[in-house]
Design a protein around this motif. Structure first.
Motif, PDB file in Angstrom:
ATOM      1  N   SER A  21      36.854  22.854  75.595  1.00 45.04           N
ATOM      2  CA  SER A  21      37.532  24.081  75.203  1.00 45.04           C
ATOM      3  C   SER A  21      37.208  25.197  76.182  1.00 45.04           C
ATOM      4  CB  SER A  21      37.094  24.483  73.785  1.00 45.04           C
ATOM      5  OG  SER A  21      37.512  25.787  73.485  1.00 45.04           O
ATOM      6  N   SER A  22      38.141  26.137  76.315  1.00 49.20           N
ATOM      7  CA  SER A  22      37.899  27.303  77.164  1.00 49.20           C
ATOM      8  C   SER A  22      36.985  28.314  76.484  1.00 49.20           C
ATOM      9  CB  SER A  22      39.227  27.980  77.524  1.00 49.20           C
ATOM     10  OG  SER A  22      39.901  28.412  76.353  1.00 49.20           O
ATOM     11  N   LEU A  23      36.762  28.158  75.186  1.00 50.86           N
ATOM     12  CA  LEU A  23      35.894  29.088  74.453  1.00 50.86           C
ATOM     13  C   LEU A  23      34.425  28.714  74.638  1.00 50.86           C
ATOM     14  CD1 LEU A  23      37.756  29.481  71.027  1.00 50.86           C
ATOM     15  CD2 LEU A  23      37.934  30.909  73.075  1.00 50.86           C
ATOM     16  N   LYS A  24      33.596  29.747  74.773  1.00 49.07           N
ATOM     17  CA  LYS A  24      32.153  29.538  74.872  1.00 49.07           C
ATOM     18  C   LYS A  24      31.465  29.786  73.538  1.00 49.07           C
ATOM     19  CE  LYS A  24      32.737  28.760  79.213  1.00 49.07           C
ATOM     20  NZ  LYS A  24      32.713  27.366  79.705  1.00 49.07           N
ATOM     21  N   GLU A  25      32.135  30.513  72.649  1.00 53.54           N
ATOM     22  CA  GLU A  25      31.589  30.813  71.341  1.00 53.54           C
ATOM     23  C   GLU A  25      32.743  30.956  70.349  1.00 53.54           C
ATOM     24  OE1 GLU A  25      31.214  35.638  72.054  1.00 53.54           O
ATOM     25  OE2 GLU A  25      29.415  34.388  72.030  1.00 53.54           O
ATOM     26  N   PRO A  26      32.472  30.851  69.046  1.00 58.83           N
ATOM     27  CA  PRO A  26      33.536  30.969  68.047  1.00 58.83           C
ATOM     28  C   PRO A  26      34.238  32.319  68.119  1.00 58.83           C
ATOM     29  CG  PRO A  26      31.555  30.030  67.069  1.00 58.83           C
ATOM     30  CD  PRO A  26      31.170  30.488  68.432  1.00 58.83           C
ATOM     31  N   GLN A  27      35.557  32.296  67.837  1.00 58.80           N
ATOM     32  CA  GLN A  27      36.370  33.511  67.850  1.00 58.80           C
ATOM     33  C   GLN A  27      37.038  33.695  66.487  1.00 58.80           C
ATOM     34  OE1 GLN A  27      36.670  35.719  70.474  1.00 58.80           O
ATOM     35  NE2 GLN A  27      35.133  34.473  71.559  1.00 58.80           N
ATOM     36  N   ASN A  28      36.789  34.850  65.869  1.00 55.43           N
ATOM     37  CA  ASN A  28      37.324  35.151  64.544  1.00 55.43           C
ATOM     38  C   ASN A  28      38.703  35.789  64.685  1.00 55.43           C
ATOM     39  OD1 ASN A  28      37.855  36.118  61.920  1.00 55.43           O
ATOM     40  ND2 ASN A  28      35.666  36.346  61.510  1.00 55.43           N
ATOM     41  N   ILE A  29      39.738  35.123  64.121  1.00 57.04           N
ATOM     42  CA  ILE A  29      41.104  35.660  64.188  1.00 57.04           C
ATOM     43  C   ILE A  29      41.639  35.990  62.789  1.00 57.04           C
ATOM     44  CG2 ILE A  29      41.599  34.401  66.320  1.00 57.04           C
ATOM     45  CD1 ILE A  29      43.241  32.412  64.625  1.00 57.04           C
ATOM     46  N   THR A  30      40.731  36.123  61.823  1.00 58.59           N
ATOM     47  CA  THR A  30      41.125  36.323  60.427  1.00 58.59           C
ATOM     48  C   THR A  30      42.059  37.515  60.253  1.00 58.59           C
ATOM     49  OG1 THR A  30      38.985  35.409  59.739  1.00 58.59           O
ATOM     50  CG2 THR A  30      40.268  36.605  58.078  1.00 58.59           C
ATOM     51  N   ALA A  31      41.730  38.628  60.895  1.00 56.43           N
ATOM     52  CA  ALA A  31      42.490  39.869  60.692  1.00 56.43           C
ATOM     53  C   ALA A  31      43.929  39.762  61.179  1.00 56.43           C
ATOM     54  CB  ALA A  31      41.781  41.032  61.384  1.00 56.43           C
ATOM     55  N   GLY A  32      44.198  38.833  62.102  1.00 58.47           N
ATOM     56  CA  GLY A  32      45.529  38.744  62.683  1.00 58.47           C
ATOM     57  C   GLY A  32      46.438  37.709  62.045  1.00 58.47           C
ATOM     58  N   VAL A  33      45.933  36.927  61.082  1.00 54.32           N
ATOM     59  CA  VAL A  33      46.721  35.840  60.493  1.00 54.32           C
ATOM     60  C   VAL A  33      47.841  36.401  59.624  1.00 54.32           C
ATOM     61  CG1 VAL A  33      46.681  33.872  58.920  1.00 54.32           C
ATOM     62  CG2 VAL A  33      44.810  34.203  60.545  1.00 54.32           C
ATOM     63  N   VAL A  34      49.075  35.947  59.877  1.00 53.55           N
ATOM     64  CA  VAL A  34      50.231  36.403  59.092  1.00 53.55           C
ATOM     65  C   VAL A  34      50.913  35.256  58.339  1.00 53.55           C
ATOM     66  CG1 VAL A  34      50.696  38.394  60.545  1.00 53.55           C
ATOM     67  CG2 VAL A  34      51.755  36.195  61.113  1.00 53.55           C
ATOM     68  N   ASN A  35      50.640  34.005  58.738  1.00 52.24           N
ATOM     69  CA  ASN A  35      51.281  32.870  58.051  1.00 52.24           C
ATOM     70  C   ASN A  35      50.484  31.594  58.301  1.00 52.24           C
ATOM     71  OD1 ASN A  35      53.776  31.916  56.541  1.00 52.24           O
ATOM     72  ND2 ASN A  35      53.765  30.506  58.279  1.00 52.24           N
ATOM     73  N   ILE A  36      50.384  30.755  57.246  1.00 50.81           N
ATOM     74  CA  ILE A  36      49.688  29.471  57.348  1.00 50.81           C
ATOM     75  C   ILE A  36      50.536  28.396  56.673  1.00 50.81           C
ATOM     76  CG2 ILE A  36      47.669  28.134  56.630  1.00 50.81           C
ATOM     77  CD1 ILE A  36      46.014  30.654  56.822  1.00 50.81           C
ATOM     78  N   ASP A  37      50.769  27.283  57.367  1.00 54.34           N
ATOM     79  CA  ASP A  37      51.477  26.134  56.814  1.00 54.34           C
ATOM     80  C   ASP A  37      50.570  24.914  56.919  1.00 54.34           C
ATOM     81  OD1 ASP A  37      54.108  27.303  56.231  1.00 54.34           O
ATOM     82  OD2 ASP A  37      54.253  27.523  58.415  1.00 54.34           O
ATOM     83  N   TYR A  38      50.391  24.230  55.793  1.00 51.17           N
ATOM     84  CA  TYR A  38      49.553  23.035  55.737  1.00 51.17           C
ATOM     85  C   TYR A  38      50.423  21.857  55.296  1.00 51.17           C
ATOM     86  CZ  TYR A  38      46.035  19.744  53.987  1.00 51.17           C
ATOM     87  OH  TYR A  38      45.280  18.621  53.741  1.00 51.17           O
ATOM     88  N   PHE A  39      50.312  20.697  56.003  1.00 52.00           N
ATOM     89  CA  PHE A  39      51.202  19.566  55.750  1.00 52.00           C
ATOM     90  C   PHE A  39      50.409  18.289  55.486  1.00 52.00           C
ATOM     91  CE2 PHE A  39      53.370  22.455  58.635  1.00 52.00           C
ATOM     92  CZ  PHE A  39      54.613  22.630  58.036  1.00 52.00           C
ATOM     93  N   GLU A  40      50.823  17.562  54.447  1.00 49.46           N
ATOM     94  CA  GLU A  40      50.402  16.186  54.204  1.00 49.46           C
ATOM     95  C   GLU A  40      51.655  15.362  53.949  1.00 49.46           C
ATOM     96  OE1 GLU A  40      47.715  15.836  50.970  1.00 49.46           O
ATOM     97  OE2 GLU A  40      46.130  17.046  51.899  1.00 49.46           O
ATOM     98  N   SER A  41      51.638  14.088  54.355  1.00 47.02           N
ATOM     99  CA  SER A  41      52.803  13.234  54.140  1.00 47.02           C
ATOM    100  C   SER A  41      52.365  11.800  53.924  1.00 47.02           C
ATOM    101  CB  SER A  41      53.748  13.303  55.342  1.00 47.02           C
ATOM    102  OG  SER A  41      54.785  12.346  55.221  1.00 47.02           O
ATOM    103  N   LEU A  42      53.053  11.116  52.985  1.00 46.10           N
ATOM    104  CA  LEU A  42      52.809   9.694  52.773  1.00 46.10           C
ATOM    105  C   LEU A  42      53.190   8.865  53.990  1.00 46.10           C
ATOM    106  CD1 LEU A  42      54.113   9.154  49.122  1.00 46.10           C
ATOM    107  CD2 LEU A  42      51.750   8.990  49.891  1.00 46.10           C
ATOM    108  N   LEU A  43      53.953   9.441  54.891  1.00 50.65           N
ATOM    109  CA  LEU A  43      54.429   8.721  56.070  1.00 50.65           C
ATOM    110  C   LEU A  43      53.654   9.065  57.328  1.00 50.65           C
ATOM    111  CD1 LEU A  43      58.267   9.164  55.464  1.00 50.65           C
ATOM    112  CD2 LEU A  43      56.793   7.301  54.709  1.00 50.65           C
ATOM    113  N   SER A  44      52.627   9.908  57.214  1.00 47.64           N
ATOM    114  CA  SER A  44      51.938  10.389  58.410  1.00 47.64           C
ATOM    115  C   SER A  44      50.449  10.049  58.379  1.00 47.64           C
ATOM    116  CB  SER A  44      52.109  11.906  58.547  1.00 47.64           C
ATOM    117  OG  SER A  44      51.356  12.396  59.652  1.00 47.64           O
ATOM    118  N   PRO A  45      49.901   9.534  59.475  1.00 44.51           N
ATOM    119  CA  PRO A  45      48.477   9.239  59.554  1.00 44.51           C
ATOM    120  C   PRO A  45      47.621  10.452  59.908  1.00 44.51           C
ATOM    121  CG  PRO A  45      49.529   8.545  61.571  1.00 44.51           C
ATOM    122  CD  PRO A  45      50.629   9.067  60.674  1.00 44.51           C
ATOM    123  N   THR A  46      48.218  11.637  59.915  1.00 55.05           N
ATOM    124  CA  THR A  46      47.446  12.842  60.216  1.00 55.05           C
ATOM    125  C   THR A  46      47.939  14.017  59.387  1.00 55.05           C
ATOM    126  OG1 THR A  46      46.784  14.406  61.981  1.00 55.05           O
ATOM    127  CG2 THR A  46      48.975  13.436  62.148  1.00 55.05           C
TER     128      THR A  46
END
Length: 283
Positions: A21-46
């Motif tokens: 990763s290009s990051l050297k330490e964790p970066q907090n982006i909590t304040a900037g989050v405007v949308n989150i989509d989470y996906f699960e599927s019976l047809l997907s291995p991930t």
């Protein structure tokens, strides 16, 4: 009906342990989050996660974030005593796969970060190059747990296969090999068809009919006759998963006492009465 409250408590990008990763330490982006989509599927291995955020600190350009970072995410949802939904970098290992829909303004950037399970990365480089014999469920366990294949430490929930199968990997990818084995796997002498998929709790290799035991599931059967001695039997298993019916269709052709059976497809709909939308086929 009032909408349930949702609050992003924590959203942090974490450098990967391989230092790619290009990051050297964790970066907090909590304040900037405007949308989150989470996906699960019976047809997907991930499982997949998409996070859209406003980058006022020019994090993406300044630190060169393009992929390889893990995510730590905590969301509070519900009314009253809120429930926590956590994606943990050390457990779920969702890794940044791509940065999409990047829009640059004079004082900020808006971008969508797309995460997939790190095992999906491993799958793209791993190859099945040996012969496997024996019970299919045991073969699937080897493909997922063996360090020479996927090598995952995530939990695997599986139903025991009733049959064995021998094959040579032919340098196929492990996930594709497991999905190829799904319609060949028997739960009993005349019952075929397993599903391979990932959920929040880990991987699943399950006989599709075992999901019918879930409360709210429905069984339907329809026979269509041809020429009096041949018929196609369509069996619909409407599985109730969370807030969605997933209809698994199984077909059987019978002619002069010869039987052929297998998976036909999957249908997803909000209720059984609603119009359905075909989302995949496995034969």
């Amino acid at each position: 009906m009032a909408e349930s409250k949702l609050f992003v408590k924590k959203c942090v990008l974490v450098p990967d342990e391989g230092k790619q990763s290009s990051l050297k330490e964790p970066q907090n982006i909590t304040a900037g989050v405007v949308n989150i989509d989470y996906f699960e599927s019976l047809l997907s291995p991930t499982i997949e996660l998409k996070v859209t955020f406003v980058d006022v600190d020019q994090l993406l350009g300044r630190l060169g974030v393009t992929g390889g970072e893990y995510i730590d995410l905590t969301i509070l949802y519900g009314d009253g005593d809120q429930t926590e939904f956590k994606i943990r970098a050390e457990d779920h290992k969702l890794i940044l796969n791509s940065v999409r829909d990047l829009v640059t303004d004079f004082n900020k950037q808006v971008a969508t970060l797309e995460f997939v399970s790190v095992e999906q990365y491993v799958n793209q480089t791993a190859r099945v190059n040996q012969k496997y014999t024996g019970n299919i469920t045991e073969t699937v366990k080897k493909l997922l747990k063996d360090p020479t294949a996927i090598g995952t430490k995530k939990n695997l929930e599986s139903d025991e296969a009733a049959n064995s199968y021998s094959f040579v990997g032919n340098l196929n990818h492990p996930f594709e090999t497991v999905q190829w084995l799904c319609p060949k796997t028997q739960a009993s002498k005349d019952s075929f068809g397993f599903l391979f998929y990932e959920t929040f709790d880990g991987y699943n290799f399950k006989y599709y009919k075992s999901l019918i035991l879930i409360k709210g599931s429905i069984y339907l059967e329809k026979q269509i006759f041809y020429n009096g001695n041949q018929f196609i039997k369509m069996v619909y298993y409407c599985i109730w998963l969370e807030r969605t019916y997933v209809c698994v269709i199984r077909w059987e052709i019978n002619q002069n006492y010869w039987n052929i059976s297998g998976f036909c497809g999957f249908i997803i709909c909000n209720t059984v009465a609603n119009q359905a939308r075909t989302i995949g086929v496995s034969i």
